[in-house]
Scaffold this motif. Sequence first.
Motif, PDB file in Angstrom:
ATOM      1  N   SER A 130      40.151  44.798  44.402  1.00 48.71           N
ATOM      2  CA  SER A 130      39.230  44.833  45.537  1.00 48.71           C
ATOM      3  C   SER A 130      39.989  45.050  46.837  1.00 48.71           C
ATOM      4  CB  SER A 130      38.427  43.534  45.596  1.00 48.71           C
ATOM      5  OG  SER A 130      37.642  43.365  44.432  1.00 48.71           O
ATOM      6  N   ALA A 134      32.207  41.478  43.529  1.00 48.78           N
ATOM      7  CA  ALA A 134      33.305  41.712  44.481  1.00 48.78           C
ATOM      8  C   ALA A 134      33.788  43.153  44.403  1.00 48.78           C
ATOM      9  CB  ALA A 134      34.458  40.750  44.189  1.00 48.78           C
ATOM     10  N   ARG A 135      33.949  43.676  43.185  1.00 51.97           N
ATOM     11  CA  ARG A 135      34.396  45.062  43.033  1.00 51.97           C
ATOM     12  C   ARG A 135      33.355  46.033  43.599  1.00 51.97           C
ATOM     13  NH1 ARG A 135      37.826  47.331  43.416  1.00 51.97           N
ATOM     14  NH2 ARG A 135      38.154  48.759  41.664  1.00 51.97           N
ATOM     15  N   SER A 140      40.974  48.688  47.146  1.00 50.04           N
ATOM     16  CA  SER A 140      39.838  49.529  47.530  1.00 50.04           C
ATOM     17  C   SER A 140      39.485  49.360  49.002  1.00 50.04           C
ATOM     18  CB  SER A 140      38.614  49.188  46.668  1.00 50.04           C
ATOM     19  OG  SER A 140      38.833  49.501  45.313  1.00 50.04           O
ATOM     20  N   ALA A 183      32.689  41.238  49.804  1.00 46.68           N
ATOM     21  CA  ALA A 183      33.614  41.287  48.669  1.00 46.68           C
ATOM     22  C   ALA A 183      34.413  39.998  48.557  1.00 46.68           C
ATOM     23  CB  ALA A 183      34.549  42.483  48.807  1.00 46.68           C
ATOM     24  N   SER A 191      33.573  45.947  47.304  1.00 46.80           N
ATOM     25  CA  SER A 191      34.809  46.580  47.793  1.00 46.80           C
ATOM     26  C   SER A 191      34.703  48.095  47.729  1.00 46.80           C
ATOM     27  CB  SER A 191      36.023  46.091  46.987  1.00 46.80           C
ATOM     28  OG  SER A 191      36.038  46.622  45.673  1.00 46.80           O
ATOM     29  N   LYS A 192      34.090  48.619  46.672  1.00 45.07           N
ATOM     30  CA  LYS A 192      33.930  50.063  46.561  1.00 45.07           C
ATOM     31  C   LYS A 192      32.917  50.593  47.569  1.00 45.07           C
ATOM     32  CE  LYS A 192      35.437  50.776  41.809  1.00 45.07           C
ATOM     33  NZ  LYS A 192      36.216  52.022  42.030  1.00 45.07           N
TER      34      LYS A 192
END
Length: 453
Positions: A353, A302-303, A356, A314, A306-307
């Motif tokens: 997340s 997920a991170r 971001s 995500a 998101s990035k």
Amino acid sequence: MITATAVQPHPLSTLLSRHGLTAAAYLKRVADRHLALGFGAMAHRKEKVTRWTREGVTPEKSALLAIASLHDIDFADVDRYGWPGFLLLALDDDRTVLESPWTAAGTVTALTEVGGPVKDRRGFLIASTATLASALAQWLTAEPALAIGDRGRRVGAEAAALFDVRLDALRHLDDTVGAGQVYDAAVLELRLVADLLKNASYSEATGRRLFASAAEASRLAGWCAYDEGRHAAAERHFVASLRASSSAQDPTLGAVTLAFWANLRYNADDSHGALHLLDGALADRRKISSPRVKAMLHARAARAHSKAGEPLSAWRQVDAAFDAYAKADAPDADLASMYWINHGELHQVAASSALSLGEPRRALENFHAALTHADPYDTDREARGAVIYQVREAEAHLALGDVDAALDLGHQVIHTMGGIDSARTTSTLDELRGQLTGHRHVPAVADFLNYAA
């Protein structure tokens, strides 16, 4: 409690030892290179090495450049890493860790190399996209190797059990005080395990347990190196840990390592490399025995998404993380290293997340849930993580124009940071200070910026 600290020899002393050179012979080579570069003649009495290695004297700039040239080190790196830091570029042979055969013997070689006496301070990644793919493919396809020792004293399962106890203590110390001292202690554990694997006698079952201990020691050392901003060292440790998990025939341990390695990659602006590692870890999730490990893998995915600016993916991974965690048993029935995975941690990941992805309100909802859930994030136990999440929460408030709430959290951050040795927490606070600079005209903000400088 483990309090030992690894003693780090001066890099120049290690260089001389590796090349079998006396101080006089080495200085003659430096002097010859000094002259060849057009810097003129250079005195080469052996006492210079003593002054450089034991008395804290820094060589003159022309001598530094001659030394760099002698070891094929770029002159720009002399200024970038300073003395004696740039010498580490000549010491670290990443090929041993990256290219040793994926056998029990190859793993021992990699563990011995990565647990050596030189602290790798390089702050950059060493694994290319091809290297990531190769390591992952080897981990997924390596044939099970017999882990049997037939040399030296006989050790049994009790040795591995003692390593488990010591490593558990180090994990909790890392939560509390940060990575600075814990890295050295983790490397000492790794050296002890590697020595037994190389020089002791043991059964196949004990050998697998010892390789598992080595995997966790190297994984922890990698995490600590990353927390200190030493990305090259971290990747070397993660590769060695992945190898050891394969020799231990423990895919769950390998998945844990891949999750931590992915964290490093997406925070070093390589979200797609991180997702490649995570996809590999989840390729055959039936082999992963811990629901918490599965939840962690989905949370890290997920991170990464998101990035990478991929909201749909995500949020699907956030949902998958909570679904996996719903199948988890009590912490005592899970891997000892997964004690920190709970609803609160997953809400912190969801909040990060959302931040971001440019959704500050959704971020604040999850930051609040992380602390108020019946299974909350433990800010007392995980002080370093609490600092990082508090800064992110402050950033969410700033995004919504609530400067006062951001300042309150900023003061909490400074209070919580006391006694934590962590480059990541320091850099995270610097990010908050940078965002607050635009509000310096507010007296309370100006006071905070001066206080936090």
